[in-house]
Design a protein around this motif. Structure first.
Motif, PDB file in Angstrom:
ATOM      1  N   SER A 180     -14.122 -12.513 -35.026  1.00 10.30           N
ATOM      2  CA  SER A 180     -15.453 -11.491 -34.230  1.00 10.30           C
ATOM      3  C   SER A 180     -15.117 -10.624 -34.506  1.00 10.30           C
ATOM      4  O   SER A 180     -14.522  -9.684 -35.050  1.00 10.30           O
ATOM      5  CB  SER A 180     -14.119 -12.061 -32.586  1.00 10.30           C
ATOM      6  N   LEU A 181     -16.000  -9.538 -32.898  1.00 11.01           N
ATOM      7  CA  LEU A 181     -16.364  -7.971 -33.613  1.00 11.01           C
ATOM      8  C   LEU A 181     -15.870  -7.148 -32.763  1.00 11.01           C
ATOM      9  O   LEU A 181     -16.694  -7.460 -31.603  1.00 11.01           O
ATOM     10  CB  LEU A 181     -18.061  -7.610 -34.208  1.00 11.01           C
ATOM     11  N   THR A 182     -15.797  -6.109 -32.560  1.00 11.20           N
ATOM     12  CA  THR A 182     -16.433  -5.113 -31.761  1.00 11.20           C
ATOM     13  C   THR A 182     -17.438  -3.746 -32.406  1.00 11.20           C
ATOM     14  O   THR A 182     -18.146  -4.070 -33.220  1.00 11.20           O
ATOM     15  CB  THR A 182     -15.195  -4.379 -31.197  1.00 11.20           C
ATOM     16  N   MET A 183     -18.730  -3.313 -31.614  1.00  7.87           N
ATOM     17  CA  MET A 183     -19.086  -3.005 -31.498  1.00  7.87           C
ATOM     18  C   MET A 183     -19.734  -1.325 -30.279  1.00  7.87           C
ATOM     19  O   MET A 183     -19.401  -2.259 -29.887  1.00  7.87           O
ATOM     20  CB  MET A 183     -20.876  -3.651 -31.349  1.00  7.87           C
ATOM     21  N   ASP A 184     -19.986  -0.616 -31.028  1.00 12.50           N
ATOM     22  CA  ASP A 184     -20.064   1.190 -30.221  1.00 12.50           C
ATOM     23  C   ASP A 184     -21.240   1.644 -30.930  1.00 12.50           C
ATOM     24  O   ASP A 184     -21.163   1.573 -31.732  1.00 12.50           O
ATOM     25  CB  ASP A 184     -18.798   1.591 -29.774  1.00 12.50           C
ATOM     26  N   HIS A 185     -21.278   2.487 -30.080  1.00 10.58           N
ATOM     27  CA  HIS A 185     -22.774   3.720 -30.597  1.00 10.58           C
ATOM     28  C   HIS A 185     -22.455   5.261 -30.448  1.00 10.58           C
ATOM     29  O   HIS A 185     -21.390   5.786 -29.403  1.00 10.58           O
ATOM     30  CB  HIS A 185     -24.373   3.569 -30.041  1.00 10.58           C
ATOM     31  N   TRP A 186     -22.195   5.534 -31.456  1.00 14.66           N
ATOM     32  CA  TRP A 186     -22.465   6.932 -31.350  1.00 14.66           C
ATOM     33  C   TRP A 186     -22.877   7.636 -32.318  1.00 14.66           C
ATOM     34  O   TRP A 186     -24.207   7.513 -32.928  1.00 14.66           O
ATOM     35  CB  TRP A 186     -20.660   7.257 -32.452  1.00 14.66           C
ATOM     36  N   THR A 187     -23.792   9.200 -31.270  1.00 13.61           N
ATOM     37  CA  THR A 187     -24.752   9.553 -31.438  1.00 13.61           C
ATOM     38  C   THR A 187     -24.470  11.040 -32.598  1.00 13.61           C
ATOM     39  O   THR A 187     -23.056  11.903 -32.201  1.00 13.61           O
ATOM     40  CB  THR A 187     -25.845  10.392 -30.596  1.00 13.61           C
ATOM     41  N   SER A 188     -24.854  11.439 -33.687  1.00 17.99           N
ATOM     42  CA  SER A 188     -24.192  12.398 -34.955  1.00 17.99           C
ATOM     43  C   SER A 188     -24.538  13.470 -34.457  1.00 17.99           C
ATOM     44  O   SER A 188     -25.436  14.542 -33.539  1.00 17.99           O
ATOM     45  CB  SER A 188     -24.324  12.394 -36.092  1.00 17.99           C
ATOM     46  N   ARG A 189     -23.448  14.865 -35.030  1.00 12.50           N
ATOM     47  CA  ARG A 189     -24.458  16.038 -34.767  1.00 12.50           C
ATOM     48  C   ARG A 189     -25.685  16.268 -34.945  1.00 12.50           C
ATOM     49  O   ARG A 189     -26.829  17.407 -34.730  1.00 12.50           O
ATOM     50  CB  ARG A 189     -23.314  17.492 -35.213  1.00 12.50           C
ATOM     51  N   ALA A 190     -25.984  15.206 -36.081  1.00  8.73           N
ATOM     52  CA  ALA A 190     -27.243  15.733 -36.842  1.00  8.73           C
ATOM     53  C   ALA A 190     -28.882  14.424 -35.933  1.00  8.73           C
ATOM     54  O   ALA A 190     -29.832  14.339 -35.986  1.00  8.73           O
ATOM     55  CB  ALA A 190     -27.496  15.363 -37.961  1.00  8.73           C
ATOM     56  N   VAL A 191     -27.838  14.237 -34.475  1.00  7.74           N
ATOM     57  CA  VAL A 191     -28.778  13.737 -33.675  1.00  7.74           C
ATOM     58  C   VAL A 191     -29.221  12.728 -33.823  1.00  7.74           C
ATOM     59  O   VAL A 191     -30.435  11.961 -34.083  1.00  7.74           O
ATOM     60  CB  VAL A 191     -29.871  14.321 -32.953  1.00  7.74           C
ATOM     61  N   GLN A 192     -28.193  11.822 -34.613  1.00  6.89           N
ATOM     62  CA  GLN A 192     -28.640  10.132 -34.935  1.00  6.89           C
ATOM     63  C   GLN A 192     -27.953   9.134 -34.930  1.00  6.89           C
ATOM     64  O   GLN A 192     -26.823   9.629 -34.968  1.00  6.89           O
ATOM     65  CB  GLN A 192     -28.862   9.560 -37.411  1.00  6.89           C
ATOM     66  N   ASN A 193     -28.791   8.534 -34.408  1.00  9.46           N
ATOM     67  CA  ASN A 193     -27.719   7.024 -33.261  1.00  9.46           C
ATOM     68  C   ASN A 193     -27.398   5.695 -34.440  1.00  9.46           C
ATOM     69  O   ASN A 193     -27.989   5.249 -35.087  1.00  9.46           O
ATOM     70  CB  ASN A 193     -28.614   6.344 -32.752  1.00  9.46           C
ATOM     71  N   PHE A 194     -26.279   6.004 -34.311  1.00  9.91           N
ATOM     72  CA  PHE A 194     -25.132   4.409 -35.859  1.00  9.91           C
ATOM     73  C   PHE A 194     -24.464   4.015 -34.333  1.00  9.91           C
ATOM     74  O   PHE A 194     -24.002   3.746 -33.324  1.00  9.91           O
ATOM     75  CB  PHE A 194     -23.937   5.525 -35.739  1.00  9.91           C
ATOM     76  N   SER A 195     -24.219   2.197 -35.273  1.00  8.75           N
ATOM     77  CA  SER A 195     -23.423   1.095 -34.569  1.00  8.75           C
ATOM     78  C   SER A 195     -22.432   1.732 -35.034  1.00  8.75           C
ATOM     79  O   SER A 195     -22.615   1.222 -36.890  1.00  8.75           O
ATOM     80  CB  SER A 195     -24.137   0.113 -34.736  1.00  8.75           C
ATOM     81  N   GLY A 196     -21.213   1.397 -35.061  1.00 12.18           N
ATOM     82  CA  GLY A 196     -19.666   1.390 -35.782  1.00 12.18           C
ATOM     83  C   GLY A 196     -19.098  -0.548 -34.979  1.00 12.18           C
ATOM     84  O   GLY A 196     -19.351  -0.918 -33.408  1.00 12.18           O
TER      85      GLY A 196
END
Length: 530
Positions: A26-42
């Motif tokens: 099973s996975l968990t997933m969330d999103h985050w925007t870096s200081r460089a305004v790049q969107n990541f999925s963890g």
């Protein structure tokens, strides 16, 4: 250094992939925007191994190419599965995400269509309800003036005062000095600062208000002597704040219990929902207006997310409202509850749902075990055709009637053992017998008989269902396989959110020039170094 980090990340990925091999995860997933305004999925992966140990692994921080739209998230997710995590889609039971916005709701529906369960983060849903009595910046809670009338300014004043102290080093120094001078109240306890209410922190509102009440005398002294600037606070405000704390305390307890990744959480959601529901209902019976008015608003929001107490808990699929938003406890979590020996009798839910859950589990057992493996031992071995052999061996001639008679007698003998049943029937019967045996087995107590809490271990006073399964898995082999799958589902997305706490430090202002690939490798090494 770049090559070293890249090599270390590659080696660690090989180790993680080896651990995930052959597992249902099973996975968990969330999103985050870096200081460089790049969107990541963890993304994090979770499974229970054959020794009944829970594993939580960080599998990566992935750059979302394009916008954070449903199709972009979907593409990033499945490309990560194929190219980086290297697990089959069929090996994933569930994905837990924190965001209940329309984008993630739509992504969740895509997951469900592909046979992967999409589970809402339970703590995030609890937080949305608790926000109703302390609206935060960026919150979707109703306007407080419309909802709570004269009580709204109290909450707003408290927040502004805490923000003032948090932003002023001088004001904080005065607060600490005042505590020293008021030893008759604070004794020899360590000096304390106010705790800001952070939007992304699930129970920070409770911590913020609780600390304010704890430092009430020092704060009132500073206010009365003009050390709080333009920010006001009144004696009666603390009475209202104290009542709000009573409302928020059950939320903090439930959220804290569910956010762990080293112990089973999926099966405890039912109890957490029940606990908060009862707490809100009790608040409605109190005499003070604050509790009653706020509890009414919170209960209404809570029921919009989890259903009313008389709602059918388990239906044929995910219950939705407003097109995409899930309502109630996800079926995967209720199945996990049944597979937890502490809650297998399914208290707190309706009888119809109990019957349906058991029926679904039975079908899962049948599908998992398979008819061929179960019934192979009862099938006669096919005779070898030697007609083409050059050297023939003379044998006594056997009449066809003799063969028919032997076969009939064999069938009669096998009939007493169920041998005349089809493999599918035998498999179903054996699965049903195992299921009934499990239901009738004494439940595992939730709390240990004689135990003391261990500091920083919220589960130390509770029995571990994995210990029960480790002892009983040979007695219930089919159910044990399901338990390893469903009890690994995460109730919250806290594991993936922890990735971003580390990512913020790694890609802080001084490192914002790091490429997405190097940032991801750096984070991977940091998160998996143990």
């Amino acid at each position: 250094l770049r090559n070293t980090i890249r090599d270390m990340a590659g080696q660690m990925r090989d180790v993680v992939l080896k651990k995930l091999e052959g597992q249902t995860i099973s996975l968990t997933m969330d999103h985050w925007t870096s200081r460089a305004v790049q969107n990541f999925s963890g993304i994090t992966a979770h499974f229970i191994d054959e020794y009944w140990e829970m594993h939580a692994l960080s599998v990566g921080l992935f750059l979302n190419e394009g916008k954070a739209a449903t199709e972009d998230i979907d593409r990033t997710f499945f490309e990560s599965l194929k190219d980086v995590i290297k697990v089959k889609q069929s090996s994933i039971l569930a994905v837990t995400t924190t965001d209940t916005a329309s984008v993630m709701n739509a992504f969740g529906k895509l997951l469900e269509q592909k046979g992967i369960s999409h589970v809402y983060c339970t703590d995030h849903n609890f937080q949305l309800t608790s926000n109703c009595c302390y609206k935060k910046k960026g919150s979707t809670a109703p306007d407080m003036h419309e909802t709570f009338g004269d009580y709204a300014p109290v909450v707003e004043r408290a927040r502004k005062l805490v923000d003032f102290f948090h932003s002023s080093t001088q004001a904080t120094e005065f607060l600490l000095k005042t505590q020293k001078e008021m030893q008759h109240i604070y004794g020899g306890n360590s000096l304390k600062k106010l705790i800001p209410d952070v939007v992304m922190s699930w129970w920070s509102t409770y911590n913020c208000l609780e600390r304010m009440v704890e430092l009430k005398d020092a704060l009132m002294h500073l206010h009365n002597n003009g050390y709080t600037g333009d920010h006001e606070i009144f004696e009666e405000d603390f009475d209202i704040i104290s009542q709000i704390i009573v409302l928020l305390k059950p939320f903090k307890k439930a959220q804290k219990m569910l956010e762990g990744e080293k112990y089973v959480t999926s099966s405890t959601v039912m109890c957490a929902v029940r606990y908060i529901r009862i707490a809100l209902e009790d608040s409605l019976t109190r005499d003070d207006d604050v509790n009653r008015i706020m509890a009414e608003t919170m209960k209404s929001d809570f029921e919009s997310r989890w259903g009313k107490s008389d709602t059918v808990a388990f239906d044929d699929g995910v219950t939705r409202a407003g097109g995409t938003r899930q309502v109630g406890i996800h079926p995967v979590l209720l199945i996990a509850t049944f597979l937890d020996p502490r809650w297998k009798l399914l208290p707190f839910i309706d009888e119809r749902s109990k019957v349906k859950i058991r029926a679904v589990v039975l079908e899962l057992m049948i599908k998992l075990s398979g008819s061929k493996d179960v019934s192979a031992a009862n099938q006669p071995t096919a005779p070898v055709d030697d007609s083409n052999e050059e050297d023939e061996v003379e044998e006594d001639e056997v009449e066809e009637d003799d063969i028919d008679r032997l076969q009939r007698e064999l069938n009669e003998l096998e009939g007493h053992r169920g041998g005349n049943e089809s493999p599918e029937v035998v498999n179903r019967r054996e699965c049903k017998a195992e299921l009934d045996l499990y239901i009738n087995e004494p439940s595992q107590p939730f709390k240990r008989n004689k135990s003391k809490r261990i500091e920083n271990d919220p589960t130390s006073h509770r029995n571990n269902p994995l210990e029960w399964w480790k002892e009983k898995h040979l007695r219930f082999p089919r159910l044990a396989k399901l338990a390893r799958q469903y009890l690994a589902v995460q109730a919250t997305s806290a594991p993936s959110e922890r990735i971003f706490s580390v990512a913020e430090r790694i890609t802080g202002a001084s490192k914002s020039c790091l490429s997405p690939e190097l940032s991801s490798d750096f984070l991977y090494v940091n998160m998996n170094k143990d």
